[in-house]
Structures are given as structure tokens and as C-alpha cells.
Design a protein around this motif. Structure first.
Motif, PDB file in Angstrom:
ATOM      1  N   ALA A 123       0.534  -1.689  -0.243  1.00  0.00           N
ATOM      2  CA  ALA A 123      -0.710   0.267  -0.022  1.00  0.00           C
ATOM      3  C   ALA A 123       0.910   1.319  -0.130  1.00  0.00           C
ATOM      4  O   ALA A 123       0.532   2.649  -0.673  1.00  0.00           O
ATOM      5  CB  ALA A 123      -0.808  -0.035   1.352  1.00  0.00           C
ATOM      6  N   GLU A 124       2.508   0.931   0.311  1.00  0.00           N
ATOM      7  CA  GLU A 124       3.088   2.111   0.126  1.00  0.00           C
ATOM      8  C   GLU A 124       4.505   1.417   0.491  1.00  0.00           C
ATOM      9  O   GLU A 124       4.792   0.207   0.420  1.00  0.00           O
ATOM     10  CB  GLU A 124       3.005   2.547   1.336  1.00  0.00           C
ATOM     11  N   PRO A 125       5.263   2.166   0.654  1.00  0.00           N
ATOM     12  CA  PRO A 125       7.472   1.575   0.599  1.00  0.00           C
ATOM     13  C   PRO A 125       6.670   1.021   1.676  1.00  0.00           C
ATOM     14  O   PRO A 125       7.070   1.195   3.045  1.00  0.00           O
ATOM     15  CB  PRO A 125       7.869   3.150   0.780  1.00  0.00           C
ATOM     16  N   SER A 126       7.263  -0.455   1.287  1.00  0.00           N
ATOM     17  CA  SER A 126       7.174  -1.131   2.558  1.00  0.00           C
ATOM     18  C   SER A 126       8.523  -2.060   2.688  1.00  0.00           C
ATOM     19  O   SER A 126       8.791  -2.546   2.201  1.00  0.00           O
ATOM     20  CB  SER A 126       6.076  -1.986   3.068  1.00  0.00           C
ATOM     21  N   GLU A 127       8.777  -2.943   3.630  1.00  0.00           N
ATOM     22  CA  GLU A 127       9.752  -3.783   4.239  1.00  0.00           C
ATOM     23  C   GLU A 127       9.282  -4.731   4.601  1.00  0.00           C
ATOM     24  O   GLU A 127       8.639  -4.566   5.669  1.00  0.00           O
ATOM     25  CB  GLU A 127      10.817  -2.805   4.974  1.00  0.00           C
ATOM     26  N   LEU A 128       9.129  -5.700   4.145  1.00  0.00           N
ATOM     27  CA  LEU A 128       8.516  -7.780   4.814  1.00  0.00           C
ATOM     28  C   LEU A 128       9.837  -8.673   4.784  1.00  0.00           C
ATOM     29  O   LEU A 128      11.102  -8.184   4.698  1.00  0.00           O
ATOM     30  CB  LEU A 128       7.679  -8.346   3.559  1.00  0.00           C
TER      31      LEU A 128
END
Length: 142
Positions: A123-128
Motif C-alpha cells: 500500500a506504500e513503500p514497505s519492508e517485509l
């Protein structure tokens, strides 16, 4: 103050970027230990787990998990947010919900191999943090 006598200013936006790799690894272990699924692991187990996970950034709109694919692992949202998305029969894309840190995504992959019923999209810049079933099964045996 630095060794030269200059005051060190820490910009919160860049603070984690400039951490030493060992510091990032410790913070990853700390986060993993706070997750209920791993809360019973001792320090050595968390250290091993932190070595096998895959930390990956995702850009806004990037597909993390595609609906209909075989389950092969799960993720934890470390930073940012992801949408749970279903494509209706007419092709309409429907957002069913949004997940934020430190929520789990696709943890049922550990229990069965059925295809995923929804997609996960950043949904937005993310880190998983990715946990893949073969890696987890390997450390369970050791």
C-alpha cells in the motif's frame, strides 16, 4: 559529541540505514522474539531464524503475494503497510483490509498447500520479512 568535538545529529529518517549490520541483525532478532509465533524461542533459536529469513523492500503497488499461487511461506510486515486484495469475477479489484507492522501475512502456508485466495499488494513503500517453508522445515529438523 564525535571524536572531533562536533555534535552528532541523528536524523530519524536515516537512523536505521546507517546502523551497522550487526545492529540491524539484533533488531531483527528482537522483532522476531516479540512475535507470538516465535515468542518461545531462546536467543540461539532467534539468531538462527534471523539468518534464514529474507528481508525485502516493496514499492507502492508491488505484488507481494499473488492470489491463486501455491503457498510457500509467509511474511511479517516490518515497515509500511500492505493491502489484502481480491479480484472479483468481473475483474474488479477490492481491498479487503490493510495490514501494518508487525502483522503476519500468509501464515497458513505452514499448515497446507492450498492456493492463496487473495493477493497482497504494498500500500506504500514497505519492508517485509519473508519466511519460506523449506527453510523453516530445515531448521526444525536441526
Amino acid at each position: 559529541m564525535s571524536a572531533t568535538g562536533e555534535q552528532t545529529i541523528v536524523d530519524p529518517e536515516w537512523e536505521n540505514f546507517f546502523q551497522e549490520k550487526g545492529e540491524r541483525r539484533r533488531s531483527l532478532r528482537h522483532l522476531l522474539g516479540e512475535l507470538p509465533i516465535f515468542s518461545l524461542l531462546r536467543a540461539d533459536g532467534l539468531k538462527l531464524l534471523a539468518r534464514i529469513v529474507h528481508v525485502r523492500p516493496f514499492t507502492t503497488g508491488e505484488v507481494v503475494i499473488r492470489g491463486g499461487t501455491k503457498r510457500s511461506g509467509f511474511y511479517v510486515v516490518r515497515q509500511g503497510a500492505v493491502n489484502v486484495v481480491r479480484n472479483d469475477a468481473d475483474g474488479t479489484r477490492q481491498v479487503l483490509g490493510t495490514l501494518y507492522p508487525p502483522e503476519l501475512i500468509g501464515e497458513f502456508a505452514l499448515l497446507d498447500d492450498h492456493p492463496r485466495s487473495t493477493s497482497i499488494v504494498a500500500a506504500e513503500p514497505s519492508e517485509l520479512i519473508g519466511f519460506f517453508k523449506p527453510d523453516l522445515m530445515e531448521i526444525m529438523v536441526t
